[in-house]
Design a protein around this motif. Sequence first.
Motif, mmCIF file in Angstrom:
data_model
loop_
_atom_site.group_PDB
_atom_site.id
_atom_site.type_symbol
_atom_site.label_atom_id
_atom_site.label_comp_id
_atom_site.label_asym_id
_atom_site.label_seq_id
_atom_site.Cartn_x
_atom_site.Cartn_y
_atom_site.Cartn_z
ATOM 1 N N ALA A 179 0.786 -1.229 0.000
ATOM 2 C CA ALA A 179 0.000 0.000 0.000
ATOM 3 C C ALA A 179 0.824 1.288 0.000
ATOM 4 O O ALA A 179 0.263 2.371 0.032
ATOM 5 C CB ALA A 179 -0.918 -0.002 1.231
ATOM 6 N N MET A 235 -10.141 -9.167 3.988
ATOM 7 C CA MET A 235 -10.518 -7.910 3.319
ATOM 8 C C MET A 235 -10.686 -6.806 4.336
ATOM 9 O O MET A 235 -10.852 -7.066 5.529
ATOM 10 C CB MET A 235 -11.816 -8.102 2.544
ATOM 11 C CG MET A 235 -11.635 -9.105 1.442
ATOM 12 S SD MET A 235 -12.942 -9.107 0.259
ATOM 13 C CE MET A 235 -12.582 -10.699 -0.477
ATOM 14 N N ARG A 293 -15.825 -3.419 -0.474
ATOM 15 C CA ARG A 293 -16.425 -4.546 -1.197
ATOM 16 C C ARG A 293 -17.179 -5.508 -0.253
ATOM 17 O O ARG A 293 -16.955 -6.736 -0.261
ATOM 18 C CB ARG A 293 -15.376 -5.291 -2.035
ATOM 19 C CG ARG A 293 -14.718 -4.365 -3.068
ATOM 20 C CD ARG A 293 -14.257 -5.090 -4.302
ATOM 21 N NE ARG A 293 -15.340 -5.635 -5.104
ATOM 22 C CZ ARG A 293 -15.170 -6.397 -6.171
ATOM 23 N NH1 ARG A 293 -13.952 -6.727 -6.545
ATOM 24 N NH2 ARG A 293 -16.204 -6.855 -6.837
HETATM 25 P P1 FDA Z 1 -6.765 -3.428 -6.150
HETATM 26 O O1 FDA Z 1 -6.139 -2.198 -5.600
HETATM 27 O O2 FDA Z 1 -6.474 -3.804 -7.550
HETATM 28 O O3 FDA Z 1 -8.307 -3.322 -5.928
HETATM 29 C C1 FDA Z 1 -9.239 -4.268 -6.458
HETATM 30 C C2 FDA Z 1 -10.630 -3.702 -6.289
HETATM 31 O O4 FDA Z 1 -10.931 -3.590 -4.883
HETATM 32 C C3 FDA Z 1 -10.786 -2.267 -6.818
HETATM 33 O O5 FDA Z 1 -11.123 -2.277 -8.180
HETATM 34 C C4 FDA Z 1 -11.891 -1.725 -5.937
HETATM 35 O O6 FDA Z 1 -13.147 -2.179 -6.389
HETATM 36 C C5 FDA Z 1 -11.618 -2.385 -4.607
HETATM 37 N N1 FDA Z 1 -10.756 -1.547 -3.759
HETATM 38 C C6 FDA Z 1 -9.439 -1.712 -3.489
HETATM 39 N N2 FDA Z 1 -9.004 -0.764 -2.642
HETATM 40 C C7 FDA Z 1 -10.062 0.023 -2.388
HETATM 41 C C8 FDA Z 1 -10.253 1.181 -1.581
HETATM 42 N N3 FDA Z 1 -9.259 1.702 -0.879
HETATM 43 N N4 FDA Z 1 -11.483 1.734 -1.533
HETATM 44 C C9 FDA Z 1 -12.514 1.196 -2.219
HETATM 45 N N5 FDA Z 1 -12.393 0.098 -3.012
HETATM 46 C C10 FDA Z 1 -11.197 -0.474 -3.086
HETATM 47 N N6 FDA Z 1 -0.770 -3.299 2.634
HETATM 48 C C11 FDA Z 1 0.484 -3.186 3.156
HETATM 49 O O7 FDA Z 1 1.350 -2.580 2.537
HETATM 50 N N7 FDA Z 1 0.762 -3.773 4.363
HETATM 51 C C12 FDA Z 1 -0.145 -4.484 5.065
HETATM 52 O O8 FDA Z 1 0.149 -4.994 6.143
HETATM 53 C C13 FDA Z 1 -1.458 -4.592 4.532
HETATM 54 N N8 FDA Z 1 -2.442 -5.270 5.182
HETATM 55 C C14 FDA Z 1 -3.646 -5.500 4.564
HETATM 56 C C15 FDA Z 1 -4.616 -6.307 5.174
HETATM 57 C C16 FDA Z 1 -5.780 -6.622 4.498
HETATM 58 C C17 FDA Z 1 -6.779 -7.506 5.159
HETATM 59 C C18 FDA Z 1 -6.005 -6.111 3.188
HETATM 60 C C19 FDA Z 1 -7.220 -6.478 2.415
HETATM 61 C C20 FDA Z 1 -5.082 -5.270 2.612
HETATM 62 C C21 FDA Z 1 -3.917 -4.938 3.287
HETATM 63 N N9 FDA Z 1 -2.982 -4.092 2.719
HETATM 64 C C22 FDA Z 1 -1.736 -3.969 3.288
HETATM 65 C C23 FDA Z 1 -3.367 -3.238 1.568
HETATM 66 C C24 FDA Z 1 -2.999 -3.877 0.242
HETATM 67 O O9 FDA Z 1 -1.600 -3.913 0.101
HETATM 68 C C25 FDA Z 1 -3.604 -3.083 -0.941
HETATM 69 O O10 FDA Z 1 -3.096 -1.784 -0.925
HETATM 70 C C26 FDA Z 1 -5.122 -3.019 -0.926
HETATM 71 O O11 FDA Z 1 -5.695 -4.203 -0.480
HETATM 72 C C27 FDA Z 1 -5.682 -2.760 -2.333
HETATM 73 O O12 FDA Z 1 -5.281 -3.790 -3.195
HETATM 74 P P2 FDA Z 1 -6.249 -4.966 -3.741
HETATM 75 O O13 FDA Z 1 -5.497 -6.235 -3.632
HETATM 76 O O14 FDA Z 1 -7.549 -4.929 -3.061
HETATM 77 O O15 FDA Z 1 -6.370 -4.702 -5.295
#
Ligand code: FDA
Length: 303
Positions: A187, A249, A254
């Motif tokens: 992130a 999540m 979502r």
């Molecule tokens: P992606 O960003 O491609 O999103 C896929 C879809 O999910 C989007 O199209 C949208 O619909 C939805 N979505 C995603 N983020 C959204 C938001 N902020 N608001 C609304 N909708 C959204 N990172 C890190 O560096 N260190 C950590 O310790 C953690 N811990 C962690 C725990 C858990 C349980 C989760 C789910 C995530 C993390 N993260 C994290 C964050 C992770 O690295 C990442 O930045 C986010 O999950 C967004 O990536 P996605 O995999 O969801 O895919």
Amino acid sequence: MSLLGRLVMFFTRLGAVRALFTRFRFGRRVAMRFVAGEQLAEAVEVTRRLNAQGFQVSLDHLGEHVTDRDLALRARDDYLECLESIAAEQLDANISIKLTQLGMGFDDHLAAESLMTLAARAADLDLTITIDMEEADHTETTINLYSGVQREHRNLGLALQAYLYRTADDLARIAPLRGHIRLCKGAYDEPDSVAWRHPAEVDASFDQLLDELMRAENLLPAIATHDDDRIILTKRLAESRREPFEFQMLYGIRGRLQEQLRSDGYNVRVYVPYGDSWYPYLTRRLAERPANLWFFLRALVGK
Ligand code: FDA
């Protein structure tokens, strides 16, 4: 992270923007879409509701980059209180912690001691702890502190970020310690000297790590994503997995997908942040999806 996401990160780091979000009520209103509340009692209430719906929870008491000994010790005590509440209320939950909140980066020894204290109490209560992964400057120390305490208590898990080039090696290094491994994309806005920056490259790395993790024995893969394609691949890999795994999540993101997975019979753990230090967490959620800025604009005009 997209170019727009990086711009959001840049602007939200400015003092004036931070003041705008944190001093006025609309900033808090936006934050509460992603945060259970500012008090532990509110987080407990949300956890109870999620448990009743069949979700497991990971509680995150918000805070990071603490550079004051007393504040670092207070963060440890807040987490001890959280562990006691989980046990007393018989919640199906664990805790997620950031080691910089316990003083890592400012006093690594203090952070290590606090982590050991938390792991020991969690072990007494038969609970687990997941360590969040923060900026790449902290990865090596985080893994070292995790490894030391995990060897002793065996009740920890660690988040790994698919965007870092080093993560495949890190996974190989920590897998023998068992525990639970949370795979996420990552992130933070990292330079290309340490991380893939293009979303397609991050996805490719995620898929490769996912494949390895889902084949691994004696550890619990925790697949932390809201991305449909990554979830489809996880389900496919799960068909040949004999041991458990879970999806993870974030609270407020979502929700319908979370319900669908749970009603399809998958284990889903919702990451529930709480506390008044919500600003950095909120900025990451805005940077991941700049469309979230609409919530801010709507809150600004009182909708
Ligand atoms: P992606 O960003 O491609 O999103 C896929 C879809 O999910 C989007 O199209 C949208 O619909 C939805 N979505 C995603 N983020 C959204 C938001 N902020 N608001 C609304 N909708 C959204 N990172 C890190 O560096 N260190 C950590 O310790 C953690 N811990 C962690 C725990 C858990 C349980 C989760 C789910 C995530 C993390 N993260 C994290 C964050 C992770 O690295 C990442 O930045 C986010 O999950 C967004 O990536 P996605 O995999 O969801 O895919």
